[in-house]
Motif scaffolding. Structure first.
Motif, PDB file in Angstrom:
ATOM      1  N   ILE A 608       0.824  -1.208   0.000  1.00 22.53           N
ATOM      2  CA  ILE A 608       0.000   0.000   0.000  1.00 22.53           C
ATOM      3  C   ILE A 608       0.859   1.260   0.000  1.00 22.53           C
ATOM      4  O   ILE A 608       0.331   2.368  -0.129  1.00 22.53           O
ATOM      5  N   VAL A 609       2.167   1.111   0.164  1.00 24.73           N
ATOM      6  CA  VAL A 609       3.043   2.288   0.129  1.00 24.73           C
ATOM      7  C   VAL A 609       3.943   2.246  -1.108  1.00 24.73           C
ATOM      8  O   VAL A 609       4.969   2.924  -1.158  1.00 24.73           O
ATOM      9  N   TYR A 610       3.547   1.462  -2.122  1.00 19.13           N
ATOM     10  CA  TYR A 610       4.302   1.456  -3.371  1.00 19.13           C
ATOM     11  C   TYR A 610       4.280   2.845  -4.001  1.00 19.13           C
ATOM     12  O   TYR A 610       3.250   3.502  -4.068  1.00 19.13           O
ATOM     13  N   ASN A 611       5.433   3.294  -4.438  1.00 20.47           N
ATOM     14  CA  ASN A 611       5.632   4.593  -5.081  1.00 20.47           C
ATOM     15  C   ASN A 611       5.438   5.765  -4.119  1.00 20.47           C
ATOM     16  O   ASN A 611       5.327   6.912  -4.542  1.00 20.47           O
ATOM     17  N   ASP A 612       5.399   5.487  -2.832  1.00 14.15           N
ATOM     18  CA  ASP A 612       5.305   6.548  -1.840  1.00 14.15           C
ATOM     19  C   ASP A 612       6.678   7.172  -1.632  1.00 14.15           C
ATOM     20  O   ASP A 612       7.711   6.511  -1.801  1.00 14.15           O
ATOM     21  N   ARG A 613       6.695   8.451  -1.260  1.00 18.05           N
ATOM     22  CA  ARG A 613       7.960   9.082  -0.884  1.00 18.05           C
ATOM     23  C   ARG A 613       8.563   8.373   0.329  1.00 18.05           C
ATOM     24  O   ARG A 613       7.847   7.904   1.204  1.00 18.05           O
ATOM     25  N   MET A 614       9.896   8.333   0.374  1.00 23.22           N
ATOM     26  CA  MET A 614      10.569   7.664   1.476  1.00 23.22           C
ATOM     27  C   MET A 614      10.303   8.401   2.775  1.00 23.22           C
ATOM     28  O   MET A 614      10.387   9.622   2.845  1.00 23.22           O
ATOM     29  N   LYS A 615       9.968   7.648   3.813  1.00 21.05           N
ATOM     30  CA  LYS A 615       9.708   8.231   5.130  1.00 21.05           C
ATOM     31  C   LYS A 615      10.991   8.791   5.742  1.00 21.05           C
ATOM     32  O   LYS A 615      12.092   8.352   5.436  1.00 21.05           O
ATOM     33  N   ASN A 616      10.807   9.785   6.603  1.00 15.52           N
ATOM     34  CA  ASN A 616      11.907  10.360   7.388  1.00 15.52           C
ATOM     35  C   ASN A 616      13.044  10.875   6.502  1.00 15.52           C
ATOM     36  O   ASN A 616      14.216  10.691   6.818  1.00 15.52           O
ATOM     37  N   LEU A 617      12.702  11.522   5.398  1.00 16.36           N
ATOM     38  CA  LEU A 617      13.724  12.032   4.488  1.00 16.36           C
ATOM     39  C   LEU A 617      13.220  13.305   3.822  1.00 16.36           C
ATOM     40  O   LEU A 617      12.147  13.313   3.238  1.00 16.36           O
ATOM     41  N   PRO A 618      13.977  14.406   3.907  1.00 17.22           N
ATOM     42  CA  PRO A 618      13.522  15.658   3.281  1.00 17.22           C
ATOM     43  C   PRO A 618      13.663  15.607   1.769  1.00 17.22           C
ATOM     44  O   PRO A 618      14.495  14.878   1.224  1.00 17.22           O
ATOM     45  N   SER A 619      12.846  16.413   1.083  1.00 19.48           N
ATOM     46  CA  SER A 619      12.902  16.461  -0.380  1.00 19.48           C
ATOM     47  C   SER A 619      13.560  17.740  -0.901  1.00 19.48           C
ATOM     48  O   SER A 619      14.046  17.761  -2.027  1.00 19.48           O
ATOM     49  N   LEU A 620      13.567  18.799  -0.092  1.00 21.57           N
ATOM     50  CA  LEU A 620      14.087  20.074  -0.559  1.00 21.57           C
ATOM     51  C   LEU A 620      14.955  20.702   0.527  1.00 21.57           C
ATOM     52  O   LEU A 620      14.524  20.840   1.680  1.00 21.57           O
ATOM     53  N   MET A 621      16.183  21.076   0.154  1.00 26.07           N
ATOM     54  CA  MET A 621      17.128  21.694   1.077  1.00 26.07           C
ATOM     55  C   MET A 621      17.836  22.837   0.359  1.00 26.07           C
ATOM     56  O   MET A 621      18.082  22.767  -0.848  1.00 26.07           O
ATOM     57  N   ALA A 622      18.145  23.885   1.100  1.00 24.52           N
ATOM     58  CA  ALA A 622      18.846  25.025   0.513  1.00 24.52           C
ATOM     59  C   ALA A 622      19.654  25.720   1.599  1.00 24.52           C
ATOM     60  O   ALA A 622      19.340  25.636   2.788  1.00 24.52           O
ATOM     61  N   ASN A 623      20.688  26.409   1.185  1.00 22.50           N
ATOM     62  CA  ASN A 623      21.483  27.222   2.109  1.00 22.50           C
ATOM     63  C   ASN A 623      22.199  28.305   1.329  1.00 22.50           C
ATOM     64  O   ASN A 623      22.357  28.218   0.097  1.00 22.50           O
ATOM     65  N   GLY A 624      22.621  29.317   2.039  1.00 22.20           N
ATOM     66  CA  GLY A 624      23.351  30.411   1.418  1.00 22.20           C
ATOM     67  C   GLY A 624      24.179  31.151   2.445  1.00 22.20           C
ATOM     68  O   GLY A 624      23.916  31.085   3.651  1.00 22.20           O
ATOM     69  N   GLU A 625      25.190  31.840   1.968  1.00 23.43           N
ATOM     70  CA  GLU A 625      26.058  32.606   2.872  1.00 23.43           C
ATOM     71  C   GLU A 625      26.654  33.789   2.121  1.00 23.43           C
ATOM     72  O   GLU A 625      27.038  33.674   0.948  1.00 23.43           O
ATOM     73  N   ALA A 626      26.720  34.915   2.790  1.00 25.10           N
ATOM     74  CA  ALA A 626      27.368  36.121   2.261  1.00 25.10           C
ATOM     75  C   ALA A 626      28.490  36.512   3.213  1.00 25.10           C
ATOM     76  O   ALA A 626      28.295  36.547   4.438  1.00 25.10           O
ATOM     77  N   ARG A 627      29.688  36.785   2.644  1.00 25.50           N
ATOM     78  CA  ARG A 627      30.846  37.164   3.441  1.00 25.50           C
ATOM     79  C   ARG A 627      31.355  38.525   2.985  1.00 25.50           C
ATOM     80  O   ARG A 627      31.594  38.748   1.788  1.00 25.50           O
ATOM     81  N   LEU A 628      31.527  39.400   3.936  1.00 25.27           N
ATOM     82  CA  LEU A 628      32.085  40.728   3.685  1.00 25.27           C
ATOM     83  C   LEU A 628      33.464  40.812   4.316  1.00 25.27           C
ATOM     84  O   LEU A 628      33.638  40.451   5.484  1.00 25.27           O
ATOM     85  N   LYS A 629      34.423  41.302   3.551  1.00 28.57           N
ATOM     86  CA  LYS A 629      35.793  41.409   4.042  1.00 28.57           C
ATOM     87  C   LYS A 629      36.239  42.866   4.013  1.00 28.57           C
ATOM     88  O   LYS A 629      35.985  43.581   3.044  1.00 28.57           O
ATOM     89  N   TYR A 630      36.908  43.265   5.077  1.00 28.29           N
ATOM     90  CA  TYR A 630      37.394  44.631   5.207  1.00 28.29           C
ATOM     91  C   TYR A 630      38.896  44.571   5.460  1.00 28.29           C
ATOM     92  O   TYR A 630      39.336  44.538   6.601  1.00 28.29           O
ATOM     93  N   PRO A 631      39.721  44.552   4.389  1.00 28.70           N
ATOM     94  CA  PRO A 631      41.171  44.482   4.580  1.00 28.70           C
ATOM     95  C   PRO A 631      41.687  45.733   5.288  1.00 28.70           C
ATOM     96  O   PRO A 631      41.169  46.840   5.103  1.00 28.70           O
ATOM     97  N   SER A 632      42.685  45.531   6.097  1.00 27.22           N
ATOM     98  CA  SER A 632      43.319  46.637   6.833  1.00 27.22           C
ATOM     99  C   SER A 632      42.279  47.462   7.577  1.00 27.22           C
ATOM    100  O   SER A 632      42.218  48.682   7.472  1.00 27.22           O
ATOM    101  N   ALA A 633      41.435  46.751   8.334  1.00 23.06           N
ATOM    102  CA  ALA A 633      40.337  47.419   9.030  1.00 23.06           C
ATOM    103  C   ALA A 633      40.827  48.427  10.057  1.00 23.06           C
ATOM    104  O   ALA A 633      40.179  49.446  10.299  1.00 23.06           O
ATOM    105  N   PHE A 634      41.963  48.156  10.656  1.00 27.13           N
ATOM    106  CA  PHE A 634      42.529  49.065  11.649  1.00 27.13           C
ATOM    107  C   PHE A 634      43.931  49.452  11.190  1.00 27.13           C
ATOM    108  O   PHE A 634      44.927  48.981  11.720  1.00 27.13           O
ATOM    109  N   GLY A 635      43.964  50.273  10.162  1.00 30.03           N
ATOM    110  CA  GLY A 635      45.238  50.615   9.558  1.00 30.03           C
ATOM    111  C   GLY A 635      45.751  49.426   8.776  1.00 30.03           C
ATOM    112  O   GLY A 635      45.036  48.821   7.987  1.00 30.03           O
ATOM    113  N   SER A 636      46.998  49.062   9.001  1.00 32.82           N
ATOM    114  CA  SER A 636      47.577  47.903   8.314  1.00 32.82           C
ATOM    115  C   SER A 636      47.775  46.726   9.265  1.00 32.82           C
ATOM    116  O   SER A 636      48.474  45.776   8.941  1.00 32.82           O
TER     117      SER A 636
END
Length: 725
Positions: A608-636
């Motif tokens: 009765i679960v033929y072709n059902d999605r697998m239990k206990n498993l996500p279907s959609l995942m995403a992530n992202g990251e932004a990095r800001l760099k400030y060289p010589s932030a306090f002089g050199s």
């Protein structure tokens, strides 16, 4: 001679004759210590990271130089990579499970410089590995190169340690929420006569006393009615681990890139807070283990002739689960009953189960260049574990099958042929693999019948796999890939033998078998100020007899089981953008459709679960990251960097999605988390200070069976790196 031994003898002979060394024919060998890869033709002018990413396999590479100075954890770093989901059962030191494109558990293999980590126990696992000693992490999705000599049906994760030619020392320390401490020390010293000493070590400690609440975290009032809405602290979840790896030997000689004697030692102890669900809460169950492992390694790489890499190790692992409490606790830490042990619910009996593993591992990799366009390669690995157990109290019935000896032997052999044509634009590889295992385990009747008998159970299996990979490099900025594999995976020690507490042994497990297909395209663009690019990959998996950790039973335990047929398909998309040296933006999206393809049950009835999605498993995942760099932030004097990231996992059901009322079913809710951090680097990047916060808004986070993970986590980190040419 049984079939398993015959296969082993045949494979050893084939591995011996596949390549004849030049010195065996009296020819001179020209040393070349600049090549880094056994099986790829050297690409002049390209970094090692670029060379790995341009192999024929579906592979991602995490260059740790880009995140140096931050409070790093390998599980968290890899969880942010496309196609990977790292699922944990709690805080530091908890059980974890990797999934790559829908295949998870032991289908994913872990390596350090090509050496399998599976025999090293919990204390020296990937989650406790000293990050400072690493140069990069390679993630192979699906099809795996033969030099990673394991039956990695779902994918492989290879930790590459630093190969700095200069002497260095790297030390770091961090402190964080829930009384968490982490320290790492690594270094290298090489004398001008080639004598070399290398060290990597780490220490981790956490109380893991974070708050939990919600379903299954319930305390009854005086009338026996659950009190809703309260939060409770975990109280028997502390974790402490220390590991060290020391090596001494000769490096950089014409006859050897490295000849090293090594020693790995680790110790770990922790509380066992819950069973397979949080409905089972324990106040006095403890687990500890110790590992001692001497090793030897010889390596000589020569892309114009013979390359050879040999590794051998003898491991001794001792572990104990202590369950001697006479009291049963609830989440408020109140004693609610007098019991005889806490594990296994109503069948609990006091125990002090101890087991000892003796593990032997041998690995050989070799390749031989038949000219500039053709390369032959072979690999062989043998791994044997002997387990003996005892319970001095001898009262707990669940320990009976673990007291008698058990053993498991596995081998993997592989051969490959690679061609490079069209001015190194077209690279193709054909390979064949052989997998085999034999095991002695124990079967015991847990069903409460009058006749309870311990029966030795012997099993063995042998399978072949084959595959093909190719890639076309249009130019330095564009390439396409295609790889295919029909392969198998033998059950490992934990799956067959259990872990000695909450995972029972599963003697009847069958090997996994799968057909894997990967294809992908990668492009990058740049102008004077901007760099951007993307990688798109598609995958298809047709798996039979998938080995899966079953749901927890009424006693708080579980065991691995086979799922007959499973099909998964989907894709990854990762994107990156950089503006000069001050801005970097990365994002990744993964979609996977994993379905049960078993038409009939074991009794012959239509499923009765033929072709059902697998239990206990996500279907959609995403992530992202932004990095800001400030060289010589306090002089050199120093550089300042700031990052903010986010993680998203779409909600999913713990059981089969098509069964039951969706409004009342157990479900992992959709999770959307944010993380941020600030790093200051000075003294030419030798000194790094960082402040980080994970799960900024303290959201409730789940992975497995409503086992809640930590909430908001704040940490401070300091790292000092000193090197000398």
């Amino acid at each position: 001679m049984n079939n398993f031994l015959k296969h082993k003898l045949l494979i050893v002979v084939l591995c011996t004759v596949v390549c004849l060394p030049k010195w065996a024919r009296g020819q001179a060998v020209t040393p070349d210590t600049t090549a880094r890869d056994l099986y790829e033709v050297r690409v002049t002018g390209k970094t090692e990271v670029t060379q790995v990413k341009q192999r024929v396999f579906a592979v991602d590479v995490l260059d740790l130089k880009s995140v140096a100075g931050r409070n790093l954890e390998i599980n968290r770093l890899l969880d942010a990579m496309p196609g990977i989901r790292v699922r944990e059962t709690g805080g530091m030191g908890s059980e974890f499970n990797y999934a790559i494109h829908g295949l998870s558990g032991k289908s994913i293999r872990f390596f350090v410089d090509g050496v399998p980590m599976e025999a090293y126990g919990t204390g020296y696992s990937i989650q406790n590995f000293p990050v400072n000693s690493l140069e990069r992490i390679e993630v192979y999705k699906g099809v795996t190169p033969i030099e990673l000599s394991g039956d990695a049906l779902g994918g492989s994760i290879n930790l590459i340690t630093r190969k700095d030619l200069s002497n260095y020392i790297d030390v770091s320390y961090s402190i964080g929420s829930f009384r968490t401490h982490k320290a790492e020390l690594s270094g290298k010293w090489r004398h001008q006569n080639a004598l070399t000493f290398q060290l990597s070590s780490s220490y981790r400690y956490s109380e893991n006393n974070y708050k939990v609440w919600g379903r299954t975290v319930e305390v009854a009032d005086e009338f026996g009615k659950p009190i809703a809405g309260r939060r409770y602290r975990r109280f028997n979840d502390d974790f402490r681990a220390f590991n060290v790896k020391a090596e001494v030997g000769i490096t950089g000689k014409p006859w050897a890139d490295a000849l090293m004697l090594g020693l790995i030692g680790s110790t770990m102890e922790k509380g066992v807070q819950t069973g397979r669900t949080m409905a089972f809460v324990y106040g006095g169950v403890r687990y500890d283990e110790k590992l001692f492992a001497p090793s030897i390694r010889y390596s000589k790489k020569n892309p114009k002739g013979l390359s050879l890499d040999l590794y051998g190790v003898l491991n001794r692992l001792e572990a104990q689960t202590t369950d001697t409490s006479s009291q049963k606790y609830n989440w408020a830490q109140d004693v609610i009953a007098q019991v005889s042990g806490e594990l296994n619910g109503i069948r609990a009996q006091k125990s002090r189960y101890q087991f000892r593993d003796r593990n032997t591992m041998l690995i050989a990799n070799t390749s031989y260049a038949l000219g500039p366009h053709h390369t032959l390669a072979a690999s062989y690995s043998f791994n044997r574990t002997n387990r003996t157990g005892k319970d001095p109290l001898a009262s707990a019935e669940w320990t009976i099958p673990f007291r008698e000896p058990q053993n498991l032997s596995r081998h993997v052999a592989a051969f490959s042929y690679q061609t490079v044509f069209l001015d190194e634009k077209l690279t193709s590889m054909l390979f064949v693999k052989n997998f085999g295992y034999s095991a002695r385990t124990n079967v015991y009747n847990y069903n409460g019948g009058e006749q309870k008998e311990l029966i030795p159970y012997f099993s063995e299996n042998n399978s072949w796999g084959t595959g093909f990979g190719t890639k076309f490099q249009f130019n330095d900025a564009s390439l396409v890939k295609l790889s295919f594999e029909s392969t198998a995976r033998m059950p490992d020690g934990v799956e067959l033998l259990g872990n000695g507490n909450t995972i029972l042994n599963a003697p009847g497990l069958k090997p996994e078998k799968s057909t894997n297909l990967n294809t992908g395209i990668a492009q990058s663009f740049r102008n004077s100020d901007n760099k951007w690019g993307y990688e798109l990959s598609l995958f298809y998996r047709n798996t039979r007899d998938l080995i899966w950790l079953g749901e927890g039973d009424l006693y708080g335990t579980a065991r691995y089981e086979n799922i007959d047929k499973l099909r998964s398909a989907g894709g990854d998309l990762s994107m990156r953008y950089a503006r000069k040296k001050w801005l970097e933006v990365n994002g990744a999206l993964t979609y996977q459709d994993v379905r049960n393809k078993q038409r009939f049950t074991a009794s012959g009835a239509r499923s009765i679960v033929y072709n059902d999605r697998m239990k206990n498993l996500p279907s959609l995942m995403a992530n992202g990251e932004a990095r800001l760099k400030y060289p010589s932030a306090f002089g050199s004097k120093g550089d300042l960097s700031f990052y903010i990231g986010t993680d998203y996992v779409k909600g999913f059901f713990l059981s089969w999605p098509s069964l039951g009322d969706p409004a009342t079913k157990k479900k992992i809710p959709t999770q959307f988390l944010q993380n941020t951090g600030l790093t200051y680097s000075t003294l030419q990047n030798s000194l790094n200070l960082s402040l980080e916060c994970r799960n900024i808004f303290d959201r409730q986070v789940y992975d497995n069976y409503l086992l809640q993970k930590p909430g908001r986590f704040i940490s401070m980190h300091i790292r000092y790196f000193l090197h000398h040419n």
